[in-house]
Design a protein around this motif. Structure first.
Motif, PDB file in Angstrom:
ATOM      1  N   ARG A  69       0.825  -1.195   0.000  1.00  0.00           N
ATOM      2  CA  ARG A  69       0.000   0.000   0.000  1.00  0.00           C
ATOM      3  C   ARG A  69       0.869   1.257   0.000  1.00  0.00           C
ATOM      4  NH1 ARG A  69      -4.863   1.403   4.155  1.00  0.00           N
ATOM      5  NH2 ARG A  69      -4.732   3.641   3.824  1.00  0.00           N
ATOM      6  N   LEU A  70       1.947   1.208   0.760  1.00  0.00           N
ATOM      7  CA  LEU A  70       2.910   2.316   0.764  1.00  0.00           C
ATOM      8  C   LEU A  70       3.467   2.518  -0.646  1.00  0.00           C
ATOM      9  CD1 LEU A  70       5.143   4.179   2.187  1.00  0.00           C
ATOM     10  CD2 LEU A  70       6.510   2.112   2.205  1.00  0.00           C
ATOM     11  N   ILE A  71       3.836   1.414  -1.301  1.00  0.00           N
ATOM     12  CA  ILE A  71       4.437   1.494  -2.633  1.00  0.00           C
ATOM     13  C   ILE A  71       3.464   2.111  -3.632  1.00  0.00           C
ATOM     14  CG2 ILE A  71       5.237   0.069  -4.558  1.00  0.00           C
ATOM     15  CD1 ILE A  71       6.450  -1.781  -2.365  1.00  0.00           C
ATOM     16  N   THR A  82       4.736   1.083   9.215  1.00  0.00           N
ATOM     17  CA  THR A  82       4.157   2.231   9.921  1.00  0.00           C
ATOM     18  C   THR A  82       5.107   3.401   9.724  1.00  0.00           C
ATOM     19  OG1 THR A  82       3.059   0.860  11.540  1.00  0.00           O
ATOM     20  CG2 THR A  82       3.450   3.144  12.142  1.00  0.00           C
ATOM     21  N   GLY A  83       4.594   4.534   9.280  1.00  0.00           N
ATOM     22  CA  GLY A  83       5.448   5.689   9.047  1.00  0.00           C
ATOM     23  C   GLY A  83       4.803   6.627   8.052  1.00  0.00           C
ATOM     24  N   PHE A  84       5.599   7.569   7.537  1.00  0.00           N
ATOM     25  CA  PHE A  84       5.022   8.498   6.573  1.00  0.00           C
ATOM     26  C   PHE A  84       6.066   8.955   5.580  1.00  0.00           C
ATOM     27  CE2 PHE A  84       6.803  11.362   9.710  1.00  0.00           C
ATOM     28  CZ  PHE A  84       7.322  12.378   8.914  1.00  0.00           C
ATOM     29  N   PHE A  85       5.600   9.539   4.477  1.00  0.00           N
ATOM     30  CA  PHE A  85       6.530  10.230   3.577  1.00  0.00           C
ATOM     31  C   PHE A  85       5.891  11.520   3.121  1.00  0.00           C
ATOM     32  CE2 PHE A  85       4.088   7.614   0.540  1.00  0.00           C
ATOM     33  CZ  PHE A  85       3.771   8.560  -0.422  1.00  0.00           C
ATOM     34  N   LYS A  86       6.731  12.501   2.711  1.00  0.00           N
ATOM     35  CA  LYS A  86       6.229  13.794   2.243  1.00  0.00           C
ATOM     36  C   LYS A  86       6.148  13.807   0.734  1.00  0.00           C
ATOM     37  CE  LYS A  86       7.399  16.708   6.093  1.00  0.00           C
ATOM     38  NZ  LYS A  86       8.167  17.830   6.566  1.00  0.00           N
ATOM     39  N   SER A 118      10.893   6.013   3.483  1.00  0.00           N
ATOM     40  CA  SER A 118      10.037   4.846   3.359  1.00  0.00           C
ATOM     41  C   SER A 118      10.835   3.549   3.456  1.00  0.00           C
ATOM     42  CB  SER A 118       9.304   4.849   2.018  1.00  0.00           C
ATOM     43  OG  SER A 118       8.561   6.022   1.874  1.00  0.00           O
ATOM     44  N   PHE A 119      11.955   3.498   2.739  1.00  0.00           N
ATOM     45  CA  PHE A 119      12.597   2.198   2.561  1.00  0.00           C
ATOM     46  C   PHE A 119      13.817   1.959   3.462  1.00  0.00           C
ATOM     47  CE2 PHE A 119      10.447   2.730  -1.633  1.00  0.00           C
ATOM     48  CZ  PHE A 119       9.466   1.807  -1.367  1.00  0.00           C
ATOM     49  N   ASP A 120      14.492   3.029   3.884  1.00  0.00           N
ATOM     50  CA  ASP A 120      15.646   2.805   4.746  1.00  0.00           C
ATOM     51  C   ASP A 120      15.292   2.023   6.018  1.00  0.00           C
ATOM     52  OD1 ASP A 120      17.290   3.901   2.935  1.00  0.00           O
ATOM     53  OD2 ASP A 120      17.592   5.823   3.947  1.00  0.00           O
ATOM     54  N   PRO A 121      14.190   2.419   6.716  1.00  0.00           N
ATOM     55  CA  PRO A 121      13.876   1.676   7.940  1.00  0.00           C
ATOM     56  C   PRO A 121      13.514   0.215   7.671  1.00  0.00           C
ATOM     57  CG  PRO A 121      12.491   3.639   7.720  1.00  0.00           C
ATOM     58  CD  PRO A 121      13.267   3.520   6.469  1.00  0.00           C
ATOM     59  N   ALA A 146      13.805   0.601  -8.783  1.00  0.00           N
ATOM     60  CA  ALA A 146      13.850  -0.826  -8.481  1.00  0.00           C
ATOM     61  C   ALA A 146      14.223  -1.012  -7.023  1.00  0.00           C
ATOM     62  CB  ALA A 146      14.862  -1.510  -9.376  1.00  0.00           C
ATOM     63  N   LEU A 147      13.501  -1.948  -6.350  1.00  0.00           N
ATOM     64  CA  LEU A 147      13.761  -2.199  -4.937  1.00  0.00           C
ATOM     65  C   LEU A 147      14.531  -3.512  -4.787  1.00  0.00           C
ATOM     66  CD1 LEU A 147      10.277  -1.359  -3.406  1.00  0.00           C
ATOM     67  CD2 LEU A 147      12.228   0.140  -3.722  1.00  0.00           C
ATOM     68  N   LYS A 148      15.293  -3.575  -3.696  1.00  0.00           N
ATOM     69  CA  LYS A 148      16.038  -4.799  -3.425  1.00  0.00           C
ATOM     70  C   LYS A 148      16.243  -4.897  -1.937  1.00  0.00           C
ATOM     71  CE  LYS A 148      20.254  -5.836  -4.790  1.00  0.00           C
ATOM     72  NZ  LYS A 148      21.448  -5.450  -5.543  1.00  0.00           N
TER      73      LYS A 148
END
Lengths: 172, 306
Positions: free
Chosen positions: B245-247, B270-274, B285-288, B302-304
């Motif tokens: 859903r975040l993606i 759980t979190g947010f982005f601007k 979004s992705f570092d945590p 691309a995600l990994k």
């Protein structure tokens, strides 16, 4: 022995032309109009036109043919569109000993610079960025755009003067 | 010969190293010299998008084969196409004017829009959403159909109904947010009192309460803390939602494509982005989640797993 004629219709020759020129034409269009996607589309169209006309075009004339087609196509496609540039800023260093104030100022400066560049006239921007980002000499640029070296020098001068003025007082 | 700084090719000559030593030294002591140096340093930091030559060549080959065909049959195709399209449009317009007066408002990716309805209620549509209502009967029956997400500020009056494929929301006059995508329905109430109903049950929400259901399950009540939805302030926040859903929300807000690769999109986030800076948004979004991301072109990411 008859001299061997290099045919653009040969796949090897065509591939070589693509590898040599596609990227350069693409960046040239990008610097001029600031839209990478459109630039890529135009490059694709130009090379497709080269392919269907391959029997009629001499190998030596292929480069100028490509540039001519690219130039014409871009004028048609983008004639009414205002340039919006999307220069990406290089990712910030994670470790830095610069103070936050300095970083803020840096960011602000880059933002203004970006805007000032996108506000330049197409002709000034393409010359300026081809020189600064692709390290092209004035002579190379002059040949590419079919203008004189003197004209390139003048455009470089004007581009820098305008950038300086906009950066000093961004509201102009 | 001394050159004037203001001569129209002076800086051009400076950059190419064609100034005489004397001119150059004089220029280097001038006030503007520092600014010009800064500009050049700044330009060095600018980045350009990637052009992948080999990929481009492959695409070119495919494009060339279809290019010829498109060229030769162009005239015929265009004409029939235009005629049939014109006919279809005419018939549709005719039918629409006779039978309904539906108004549809759509937002594209990375776009939000504020809409004022005939009853002065105000709807803010989030990206990639659509809203439909009947212009004629709207003032008598305040009913509309929503796909996606929107924030409603409803003018007081008769009952106001928002229908989505995942459930129905009925109110009198209040502010609330509806999210209905895929099989998830989420409604947050900010003012007044609203009723939310799906195929299984109905709940009544008061200010500060929300409800959520996946796959048309039972509606449950949750607490919410903020006074209005975060996306109105240019921020998307999530509480215990699957990563997918975040993606999807990132794709909607920034108009990008994200390739998920081998990552598990069912993980809980759980979190947010601007909505202002893509790089920062990706990093928050992705570092945590310990996921790395790379740009493949301007708008493909691309995600990994790290």
């Amino acid at each position: 022995m008859p001299k061997k004629v290099i045919s653009v219709c040969e796949e090897k020759v065509y591939d070589k032309l693509y590898r040599e020129h596609a990227e350069k034409i693409c960046y040239y269009l990008y610097y001029k109009y600031g839209d990478m996607e459109k630039a890529q589309d135009i490059v694709q169209d130009s090379f497709a036109k080269l392919w269907i006309n391959c029997s009629k075009i001499l190998f030596g004339a292929a480069k100028s043919f490509l540039y001519k087609i690219a130039n014409n196509a871009s004028i048609n496609a983008l004639v009414h569109q205002k340039t919006v540039l999307k220069y990406q800023e290089i990712a910030q260093k994670t470790y830095t000993n610069e103070s936050p104030e300095f970083q803020m100022e840096e960011k602000e400066f880059m933002h203004r610079l970006n805007r000032a560049i996108s506000d330049l006239k197409d002709g000034q921007r393409e010359v300026f960025l081809l020189n600064r980002m692709e390290n092209k000499t004035y002579k190379e640029i002059a040949e590419m755009l079919e203008i004189s070296v003197k004209a390139v020098e003048k455009r470089m001068h004007l581009a820098l003067v305008i950038l300086r003025k906009k950066i000093k007082s961004p509201n102009i | 010969m001394k050159k004037d700084f203001n001569e129209d090719d002076f800086l051009g000559k400076w950059l190419s190293g064609d100034l005489s030593n004397e001119d150059r030294k004089a220029f280097e002591e001038s006030e503007d010299y520092v600014v010009y140096k800064d500009i050049l340093r700044g330009v060095e930091r600018l980045d350009k998008p990637v052009f992948d030559v080999e990929k481009g060549l492959k695409a070119q080959k495919i494009y060339n084969t279809s290019y010829k065909k498109a060229k030769t049959s162009k005239v015929f195709k265009l004409r029939t196409w235009i005629y049939s399209a014109a006919a279809v449009v005419l018939v549709l317009i005719g039918l629409r004017t006779i039978f309904f007066k539906d108004v549809t408002i759509r937002t594209k990716m990375a776009q939000t829009q504020v809409v004022t309805l005939p009853d002065h209620s105000v709807v803010t549509l989030n990206a990639d959403s659509s809203l439909k209502y009947d212009k004629d009967s709207f003032l008598e029956h305040r009913e509309l159909y929503l796909k996606g997400e929107a924030f409603f500020d409803v003018h007081k009056g008769s009952s106001f109904t928002v229908t989505t494929k995942n459930g129905k929301i009925t109110v009198l006059g209040t502010t609330f947010d509806v999210y209905s995508r895929d099989r998830t329905l989420e409604v947050h109430c900010f003012e007044g009192k609203i009723s939310v109903k799906n195929e299984i049950n109905e709940v009544i929400l008061t200010p500060g309460k929300g409800t959520k259901s996946n796959k048309k399950e039972e509606l449950s009540i949750v607490e919410i803390s903020n006074p209005k939805p975060d996306w109105l302030d240019g921020k998307s926040s999530f509480f215990e939602v699957p990563l997918e859903r975040l993606i999807k929300e990132l794709e909607r807000q920034y108009n990008i494509k994200i390739r998920t690769g081998n990552i598990d999109t069912k993980r809980v986030f759980t979190g947010f982005f601007k909505h202002t800076n893509l790089k920062v948004a990706l990093s928050t979004s992705f570092d945590p989640m310990n996921i790395s991301y790379t740009f493949e072109g301007d708008s493909i990411i691309a995600l990994k797993n790290k």
